[in-house]
Every structure is written in C-alpha cells, then in structure tokens.
Scaffold this active site. Structure first.
Site, PDB file in Angstrom:
ATOM      1  N   ASP A   9     -23.955   8.910 -38.472  1.00 48.34           N
ATOM      2  CA  ASP A   9     -23.781  10.224 -37.873  1.00 48.34           C
ATOM      3  C   ASP A   9     -23.081  11.091 -38.940  1.00 48.34           C
ATOM      4  OD1 ASP A   9     -23.405  12.265 -35.865  1.00 48.34           O
ATOM      5  OD2 ASP A   9     -21.321  11.594 -35.688  1.00 48.34           O
ATOM      6  N   LEU A  10     -23.112  12.397 -38.777  1.00 47.97           N
ATOM      7  CA  LEU A  10     -22.507  13.272 -39.793  1.00 47.97           C
ATOM      8  C   LEU A  10     -21.110  13.768 -39.380  1.00 47.97           C
ATOM      9  CD1 LEU A  10     -22.843  15.013 -42.435  1.00 47.97           C
ATOM     10  CD2 LEU A  10     -23.757  16.802 -40.943  1.00 47.97           C
ATOM     11  N   ASP A  11     -21.105  14.640 -38.351  1.00 47.41           N
ATOM     12  CA  ASP A  11     -19.852  15.290 -37.942  1.00 47.41           C
ATOM     13  C   ASP A  11     -18.886  14.259 -37.374  1.00 47.41           C
ATOM     14  OD1 ASP A  11     -20.677  18.037 -38.483  1.00 47.41           O
ATOM     15  OD2 ASP A  11     -22.026  17.824 -36.786  1.00 47.41           O
ATOM     16  N   THR A  17     -15.912  18.048 -39.512  1.00 45.25           N
ATOM     17  CA  THR A  17     -16.315  19.427 -39.226  1.00 45.25           C
ATOM     18  C   THR A  17     -15.904  19.872 -37.824  1.00 45.25           C
ATOM     19  OG1 THR A  17     -18.413  18.371 -38.825  1.00 45.25           O
ATOM     20  CG2 THR A  17     -18.267  19.736 -40.799  1.00 45.25           C
ATOM     21  N   LYS A  45     -18.138  16.895 -28.815  1.00 51.32           N
ATOM     22  CA  LYS A  45     -18.515  16.042 -29.951  1.00 51.32           C
ATOM     23  C   LYS A  45     -19.853  15.372 -29.689  1.00 51.32           C
ATOM     24  CE  LYS A  45     -14.166  14.972 -32.168  1.00 51.32           C
ATOM     25  NZ  LYS A  45     -13.129  13.976 -32.403  1.00 51.32           N
ATOM     26  N   GLY A  46     -20.754  15.493 -30.638  1.00 47.54           N
ATOM     27  CA  GLY A  46     -22.063  14.859 -30.510  1.00 47.54           C
ATOM     28  C   GLY A  46     -23.024  15.636 -29.613  1.00 47.54           C
ATOM     29  N   ARG A  49     -25.949  22.201 -29.883  1.00 51.27           N
ATOM     30  CA  ARG A  49     -25.421  23.570 -29.852  1.00 51.27           C
ATOM     31  C   ARG A  49     -25.713  24.241 -28.499  1.00 51.27           C
ATOM     32  NH1 ARG A  49     -27.694  27.114 -34.529  1.00 51.27           N
ATOM     33  NH2 ARG A  49     -27.407  25.108 -35.600  1.00 51.27           N
ATOM     34  N   SER A 114     -28.106  12.718 -37.077  1.00 44.51           N
ATOM     35  CA  SER A 114     -27.143  13.712 -36.586  1.00 44.51           C
ATOM     36  C   SER A 114     -27.790  14.707 -35.630  1.00 44.51           C
ATOM     37  CB  SER A 114     -26.575  14.483 -37.797  1.00 44.51           C
ATOM     38  OG  SER A 114     -25.912  15.645 -37.387  1.00 44.51           O
ATOM     39  N   ALA A 115     -26.988  15.225 -34.696  1.00 36.20           N
ATOM     40  CA  ALA A 115     -27.468  16.263 -33.780  1.00 36.20           C
ATOM     41  C   ALA A 115     -27.459  17.638 -34.437  1.00 36.20           C
ATOM     42  CB  ALA A 115     -26.565  16.299 -32.552  1.00 36.20           C
ATOM     43  N   SER A 116     -26.832  17.741 -35.593  1.00 37.46           N
ATOM     44  CA  SER A 116     -26.621  19.061 -36.199  1.00 37.46           C
ATOM     45  C   SER A 116     -27.870  19.591 -36.889  1.00 37.46           C
ATOM     46  CB  SER A 116     -25.493  18.983 -37.223  1.00 37.46           C
ATOM     47  OG  SER A 116     -25.431  20.199 -37.944  1.00 37.46           O
ATOM     48  N   ASN A 118     -27.458  21.816 -39.058  1.00 38.44           N
ATOM     49  CA  ASN A 118     -26.902  22.223 -40.361  1.00 38.44           C
ATOM     50  C   ASN A 118     -26.654  21.012 -41.268  1.00 38.44           C
ATOM     51  OD1 ASN A 118     -26.539  25.096 -39.727  1.00 38.44           O
ATOM     52  ND2 ASN A 118     -25.043  24.363 -38.246  1.00 38.44           N
ATOM     53  N   LYS A 145     -28.523  12.869 -28.038  1.00 42.12           N
ATOM     54  CA  LYS A 145     -27.762  11.660 -27.725  1.00 42.12           C
ATOM     55  C   LYS A 145     -27.124  11.883 -26.343  1.00 42.12           C
ATOM     56  CE  LYS A 145     -26.505  11.369 -32.638  1.00 42.12           C
ATOM     57  NZ  LYS A 145     -25.445  11.569 -33.647  1.00 42.12           N
ATOM     58  N   GLU A 169     -20.856   5.827 -35.684  1.00 50.08           N
ATOM     59  CA  GLU A 169     -20.744   6.976 -34.771  1.00 50.08           C
ATOM     60  C   GLU A 169     -19.309   7.237 -34.332  1.00 50.08           C
ATOM     61  OE1 GLU A 169     -21.632   9.417 -32.924  1.00 50.08           O
ATOM     62  OE2 GLU A 169     -23.767   9.553 -33.285  1.00 50.08           O
ATOM     63  N   ASP A 170     -18.955   8.505 -34.138  1.00 49.13           N
ATOM     64  CA  ASP A 170     -17.615   8.823 -33.617  1.00 49.13           C
ATOM     65  C   ASP A 170     -17.668   9.326 -32.180  1.00 49.13           C
ATOM     66  OD1 ASP A 170     -18.809  11.332 -34.303  1.00 49.13           O
ATOM     67  OD2 ASP A 170     -16.819  12.240 -34.170  1.00 49.13           O
TER      68      ASP A 170
HETATM   69  C1  BG6 Z   1     -22.893  17.355 -33.633  1.00 48.19           C
HETATM   70  C2  BG6 Z   1     -21.482  17.852 -33.417  1.00 48.19           C
HETATM   71  O1  BG6 Z   1     -22.930  16.471 -34.718  1.00 48.19           O
HETATM   72  O2  BG6 Z   1     -23.769  18.460 -33.910  1.00 48.19           O
HETATM   73  C3  BG6 Z   1     -21.457  18.889 -32.302  1.00 48.19           C
HETATM   74  O3  BG6 Z   1     -20.641  16.757 -33.073  1.00 48.19           O
HETATM   75  C4  BG6 Z   1     -22.433  20.017 -32.626  1.00 48.19           C
HETATM   76  O4  BG6 Z   1     -20.153  19.384 -32.139  1.00 48.19           O
HETATM   77  C5  BG6 Z   1     -23.828  19.440 -32.872  1.00 48.19           C
HETATM   78  O5  BG6 Z   1     -22.489  20.958 -31.552  1.00 48.19           O
HETATM   79  C6  BG6 Z   1     -24.845  20.512 -33.267  1.00 48.19           C
HETATM   80  O6  BG6 Z   1     -24.486  21.034 -34.499  1.00 48.19           O
HETATM   81  P1  BG6 Z   1     -25.031  22.374 -35.147  1.00 48.19           P
HETATM   82  O7  BG6 Z   1     -24.478  22.324 -36.545  1.00 48.19           O
HETATM   83  O8  BG6 Z   1     -26.536  22.299 -35.128  1.00 48.19           O
HETATM   84  O9  BG6 Z   1     -24.518  23.508 -34.337  1.00 48.19           O
HETATM   85 MG    MG Z   2     -20.181  12.923 -34.613  1.00 50.83          MG
END
Ligand code: BG6
Ligand code: MG
Length: 232
Positions: A9-11, A17, A45-46, A49, A114-116, A118, A145, A169-170
């Site tokens: 996982d990333l964040d 972050t 967390k996780g 958006r 990762s869910a992000s 970014n 997730k 994973e956190d």
């Molecule tokens: C997860 C974070 O990894 O990504 C969440 O733990 C975040 O807090 C989610 O909302 C989505 O990220 P992003 O960067 O696409 O807004």
């Molecule tokens: Mg995380």
C-alpha cells in the site's frame, strides 16, 4: 529461489501522507461549516476520495448537488497536490527503501496496491517509482478496499497466484482486502487496530530480513481463514 509477489500500500506504508490528507480535508470541511478531527481522519485511511467526501458530508449532516460535490473534490485534491509537490525522498518512512532494495536483490516481484489516484506522482517525488514491477492505483480499480480487486490485479500483473502474494497495509480495510484475496496480510502500525492481519509490525524497522526470507522460502505461509466476506 522461490518468487513471491510483495504488494505495498502507499499512504501510511511507504509515505506518511495522512497528515496532508488531514490538512486538505479539514480546510475543505471547515469551509462548508463542518468540523473535522484527527479521529475522523483516521476513519478515512484507505478510503477513496469520493467515499471520504461522502463520509464528511454525513458527519456534517449536509447534502450537496452533484456539481458542488465534484467541485469540492477537485478543490481538496488541488490543495493535497500542493503539499505533495513539496515532498522528496526524505519523506519515505524508515527502512522502506532498504526493504524494497533487499526484495529486488532477492529477485522478488514488487507491486503497489493503492487506492490513491496520485500514487504515481508521489512515487516519482520520493524517487521510488523504479523499484516497482507493477503499479495498481485508484485509476485502475472500480471497487474500493475491502474489496480485493486492487490486490488481485496486482497479482495478475506480477503473473503470480494470489496465495503467492504478500500485502503490506496500514488500514483495516486493506488488511481485510488482503485476507479476502487469500494473500499473507502484514499490518504496519498499531496491533490493536490491525488485529485481523496475519502478522503485525510497528514499522519496517521491525521487519528483519530473516522474516522476508522465511516468506520467500514458504516457511511463513498464509493460514487459510474461513468466513471472510466484505464488510463495509
Ligand atoms: C488512500 C488514502 O491510500 O488513498 C486515503 O489512505 C485517500 O486517505 C485515498 O483518500 C485516495 O487518495 P487520492 O490521492 O486519490 O485522493
Ligand atoms: Mg494506507
């Protein structure tokens, strides 16, 4: 040597972050008259958006038009990106780079899960993008997730079976996703929060190289769990 897939996982696992997500969500929530605490941030967390903004609106008892909702999502992300732009390799969490290097030296397969949305720019900023053989992020999945989709796509890209994969994973949702995917789940953080994980470490400084070697050689294996289902 055996080859396993190590999915990170990333964040909260590679970089901290959460503090930037907190600032950006807090400013946004406050701008529409909703309070936002660190405890509430923990619950995001996780979480994707879209789902995060939905939760904040529920906490504040507010509904918005679709246009306003997407305008606020953009605003939040713009502020978040302004913090991300200041990041460099010094923000990689302790011993993560060593762990990635060690796994690469042992010829293991490494993916991001990762869910992000970014994830790529963040990995570029902290100079880790080239350590990964596959990247799966919020742009590649339709289900968040604890759905295992993100990790199952990762296993596929690494050309490995799910039970030959390990997830770091956190978040609780991420540990549940790894368990549902039948992958060895390794919680990074607080043991009382991540108790569904197969193994838990406070951070990567606590993971000895011998642990990674035992995973690679199948000395440490996933113990199949029963009655797993997606809980939201
Ligand atoms: C997860 C974070 O990894 O990504 C969440 O733990 C975040 O807090 C989610 O909302 C989505 O990220 P992003 O960067 O696409 O807004
Ligand atoms: Mg995380």
């Amino acid at each position: 040597m055996n080859k396993k897939g190590f999915i990170f996982d990333l964040d909260g696992v590679i970089v901290d972050t959460a503090k930037y997500h907190f600032l950006a969500w807090k400013n946004l929530a406050n701008s529409i008259g909703i309070d936002f605490s660190e405890t509430q941030n923990e619950q995001l967390k996780g979480v994707s958006r879209v789902r995060s903004l939905e939760k904040i609106l529920t906490w504040g008892n507010k509904t918005l038009s679709e246009e306003e909702f997407s305008r606020l999502m953009t605003l939040k992300n713009e502020e978040y990106l302004s913090y991300i732009n200041t990041m460099d390799a010094s923000e990689v969490l302790p011993n993560v780079t060593n762990t990635l290097n060690s796994l690469n030296n042992k010829k293991q397969a490494i993916a991001l899960g990762s869910a992000s949305k970014n994830a790529r720019p963040i990995l570029e900023k902290v100079d880790l993008l080239d350590k990964f053989h596959a990247i799966v992020d919020g742009n590649d999945v339709t289900k968040a997730k604890p759905d295992p989709e993100v990790f199952l796509i990762g296993a596929k890209l690494l050309q490995l079976q799910p039970n030959d994969c390990v997830v770091f994973e956190d978040s609780v949702a991420g540990i549940q996703a790894a368990n549902i995917a039948n992958m060895l789940s390794i919680g990074i953080g607080d043991a009382s929060v991540l108790r569904e994980a197969d193994y838990i470490f406070k951070d990567f400084t606590e993971i000895p190289d011998s642990f990674l070697e035992d995973v690679i050689s199948d000395k440490i294996k996933k113990q199949p769990k029963t009655n797993l289902s997606i809980k939201n």
